[in-house]
Design a protein around this motif. Structure first.
Motif, short mmCIF file in Angstrom:
data_model
loop_
_atom_site.label_atom_id
_atom_site.label_comp_id
_atom_site.label_asym_id
_atom_site.label_seq_id
_atom_site.Cartn_x
_atom_site.Cartn_y
_atom_site.Cartn_z
N ALA A 179 0.80 -1.46 -0.09
CA ALA A 179 -0.13 -0.06 0.16
C ALA A 179 0.74 1.54 0.04
O ALA A 179 2.02 1.34 0.47
CB ALA A 179 -1.33 -0.01 1.71
N VAL A 180 0.23 2.33 -0.69
CA VAL A 180 1.58 3.55 -0.57
C VAL A 180 0.05 4.50 -0.53
O VAL A 180 -0.79 4.29 -0.24
CB VAL A 180 1.91 3.46 -2.26
CG1 VAL A 180 3.60 2.36 -2.15
CG2 VAL A 180 1.31 3.66 -3.26
N ALA A 197 11.15 4.26 -5.69
CA ALA A 197 10.78 4.85 -5.23
C ALA A 197 9.33 5.57 -5.81
O ALA A 197 9.72 5.04 -7.15
CB ALA A 197 11.10 7.03 -5.86
N VAL A 198 8.15 5.91 -5.40
CA VAL A 198 6.82 5.51 -5.94
C VAL A 198 6.37 7.43 -5.96
O VAL A 198 5.96 8.03 -5.10
CB VAL A 198 6.38 4.91 -5.09
CG1 VAL A 198 4.92 4.97 -5.97
CG2 VAL A 198 6.09 3.47 -5.54
N ALA A 199 6.57 7.24 -7.19
CA ALA A 199 5.04 8.81 -7.16
C ALA A 199 3.67 9.17 -7.15
O ALA A 199 3.34 8.29 -7.58
CB ALA A 199 5.71 9.92 -8.53
N LEU A 206 5.96 11.36 -1.80
CA LEU A 206 6.89 9.70 -2.68
C LEU A 206 6.69 8.86 -1.66
O LEU A 206 7.28 9.15 -1.11
CB LEU A 206 8.04 10.85 -2.81
CG LEU A 206 9.14 9.69 -3.16
CD1 LEU A 206 9.36 9.80 -4.95
CD2 LEU A 206 10.16 11.27 -2.91
N SER A 207 6.85 8.25 -2.37
CA SER A 207 6.86 6.78 -0.74
C SER A 207 8.21 5.87 -1.26
O SER A 207 8.36 5.51 -2.62
CB SER A 207 6.16 5.72 -1.48
OG SER A 207 4.36 6.59 -1.00
N ILE A 208 8.80 5.88 0.30
CA ILE A 208 9.85 4.79 -1.04
C ILE A 208 9.67 3.51 0.09
O ILE A 208 9.11 3.11 1.50
CB ILE A 208 10.89 5.25 0.10
CG1 ILE A 208 11.08 6.65 -0.19
CG2 ILE A 208 12.90 4.67 -0.45
CD1 ILE A 208 11.97 6.70 -1.91
N ILE A 209 9.93 2.62 -0.94
CA ILE A 209 9.46 0.89 -0.91
C ILE A 209 11.44 -0.22 -0.94
O ILE A 209 12.33 0.75 -1.27
CB ILE A 209 9.06 0.68 -2.51
CG1 ILE A 209 7.32 0.80 -1.61
CG2 ILE A 209 8.77 -1.34 -1.47
CD1 ILE A 209 6.55 0.58 -3.03
N ASP A 210 11.36 -0.44 0.48
CA ASP A 210 12.21 -1.04 0.70
C ASP A 210 12.20 -2.68 0.32
O ASP A 210 11.40 -3.23 -0.23
CB ASP A 210 12.67 -1.52 2.70
CG ASP A 210 14.06 -2.07 2.69
OD1 ASP A 210 14.63 -1.71 3.36
OD2 ASP A 210 14.12 -3.49 1.97
N VAL A 217 9.24 3.05 4.08
CA VAL A 217 9.57 2.92 4.82
C VAL A 217 10.33 4.46 4.97
O VAL A 217 10.61 5.04 6.26
CB VAL A 217 11.42 2.14 4.85
CG1 VAL A 217 11.72 0.27 5.09
CG2 VAL A 217 11.97 2.56 3.31
N ALA A 218 9.86 5.45 3.78
CA ALA A 218 9.71 6.91 4.06
C ALA A 218 8.73 7.48 3.33
O ALA A 218 8.57 6.29 2.00
CB ALA A 218 10.45 7.71 3.70
#
Lengths: 320, 178
Positions: A179-180, A197-199, A206-210, A217-218
């Motif tokens: 989920a973002v 990185a997801v916009a 801006l979602s950051i997926i590990d 994670v951010a």
């Protein structure tokens, strides 16, 4: 005789390790214009358009298969994939796969993963024959796709489901739906493949997926309507194109804080960076131009007029 | 057996149709209209930036309701034709004199679009102002075979008319102040 292309990427492709020595390569920037149906090539040394290939339709997205010197372009309106021979600079085949093909990625093993915008699935297409060999249900309105270098994983931004689907390409299964924010559209995988990185267009985040834990994670706020994203090859900066306000924001890739903003043309979308991180190229959809950004001085150094409706940029390098 | 297969096909058909109505469709369309107004840019910008003001200058608008504040502001614009447009505010840039917002609902009675985003900018021009109103939009039916009243042309035509009428109304309001 086959020349090897090395790829640095904007949205769909990650950077091949072989192209990290920028000086040894003449890099080309490919810009796809939807309204005029043209793939333009910009010489990254002169920053001028050197070549235009007509697609005969309304192309939405593309991916490059480096080893085979081919680009695969989706045409949602006609349900086709056009194959471009980048060496001969011609459309060498058209695959009629039906539906509304949009996002596309190559697994580097002669398979294409193609999102169908209207049918909420990914088609797995044989890159030589164009035959749809399999299909996988994902969330609603799959937008852009990103893949790892060895093709073991494909990430899909499911715009209307607000998540990113992670596909195991050997098992052909969805490992997880992460989920973002609202309306994820563009994706960028870092060169070390550790962060995605997801916009999120509607959420303006801006979602950051590990990619190991497959968790967010951010999450950083962006300006309104972020439609494009890229990560520099050294993993230091994340570039986000903001459609509203017409700018590119630069984020520190570790802190995920915004470090600066560069004004570009109107309604910018796809972003690509050169392998050595010196310049970035931004497709200004409304202005029908490409902004060239100097990433050291953080300024726009040139605006190149291009065919109407530019939406996606990929950067590829090849030996001189 | 055959019957069952048909039923299955029907379900697939329905599923892909409903997907298309949620989706924004593949090819965004562009509208770009400008007008010059004999009023100072700051005076024009004061009207344009007020998200509630559209009811006082757009001739097609009968009623407006504004809710929330800051970046959470939305407005429900009721048109004289009967349709409703629900807009959410994205950005008000005083320096660039640019207003950004986008559509949150779909109402064929208001405009044959499935989504739009709008940007209105004010610039100085010839002692007065130039207002540019641009839009990125998607047709109402984002499937591959849209009927004539729901295709790209219909969406661009209706949005162009809406924007033109708005710009003319804005000009009338600001110039009649003198």
């Amino acid at each position: 005789m086959r020349r090897r292309l090395a790829i640095a990427s904007a949205i769909a492709i990650s950077v091949a390790a072989t192209c990290s020595h920028g000086a040894a390569y003449a890099q080309s920037v490919y810009v796809l214009s939807q309204d005029d149906g043209i793939l333009s090539t910009i010489d990254a040394k002169t920053d001028e358009i050197t070549d235009k290939i007509s697609l005969d339709g309304k192309p939405a997205a593309f991916t490059i298969d480096a080893a085979n010197e081919k680009a695969y372009v989706t045409l949602p309106d006609s349900g086709e994939i056009a194959v471009i021979d980048l060496h001969r600079r011609v459309v060498s085949a058209r695959f009629k796969i039906g539906g509304q093909p949009f996002g596309i990625a190559s697994d580097r093993h002669d398979r294409l993963f193609v999102g169908d915008w209207g049918a909420n699935r990914i088609s797995i297409v044989n890159a030589d024959t164009g035959i749809v060999e399999n299909s996988l249900a994902v969330g609603r309105s799959p937008a852009h796709l990103a893949t790892t270098r060895d093709g073991d994983r494909v990430y899909v931004a499911d715009r209307e489901s607000n998540n990113v689907a992670v596909i195991d390409t050997s098992a052909l299964s969805v490992l997880k739906e992460v989920a973002v924010g609202r309306a994820p559209f563009a994706l960028a995988l870092s060169a070390d493949e550790q962060q995605l990185a997801v916009a999120n267009v509607q959420a303006a985040t801006l979602s950051i997926i590990d990619t190991r834990s497959l968790s967010v994670v951010a999450s950083s706020p962006t300006r309104a309507m972020p439609y494009g994203v890229a990560i520099t090859n050294d993993n230091s900066e994340i570039l986000v194109a903001n459609q509203h306000g017409g700018s590119v924001s630069i984020y520190d890739a570790r802190s995920h804080l915004e470090q600066g903003e560069i004004k570009v043309g109107r309604y910018p979308e796809g972003v690509g960076t050169l392998a050595d991180g010196s310049k970035a190229y931004v497709a200004n959809w409304f202005s029908a131009s490409v902004s060239v950004l100097d990433l050291k001085s953080k300024t726009e150094i040139k605006r190149i007029a291009c065919p109407e409706g530019p939406r996606m940029v990929l950067v590829a390098g090849q030996p001189d | 057996m055959l019957l069952r297969l048909r039923a299955a096909l029907l379900i697939i058909g329905i599923a892909s149709c409903s997907g298309a109505t949620f989706a924004h469709g593949p090819t965004p369309q562009k509208v770009d209209e400008k007008i010059t107004i004999a009023a100072q840019p700051d005076e024009v910008w004061k009207v344009v930036k007020d998200f509630a003001s559209i009811a006082s200058w757009h001739p097609a608008v009968s009623k407006i309701k504004v809710e929330g504040s800051g970046n959470e502001t939305t407005r429900t614009v009721t048109l004289k034709s009967g349709g409703e447009l629900v807009d959410s505010l994205d950005a008000v840039d005083d320096k660039a004199m640019e207003l950004n917002y986008r559509l949150q609902n779909e109402d064929f009675a208001a405009l044959p679009v499935s989504s739009y985003s709008m940007a209105i900018t004010v610039q100085p021009a010839d002692g007065g102002s130039q207002v540019e109103w641009i839009s990125r939009l998607y047709r109402f039916d984002t499937g591959n075979e849209p009927p004539e009243d729901k295709n790209d042309d219909a969406a661009v035509k209706a949005t162009t008319e809406f924007i033109k009428a708005g710009l003319n109304g804005l000009k009338t309001k600001l110039e009649s102040k003198k």
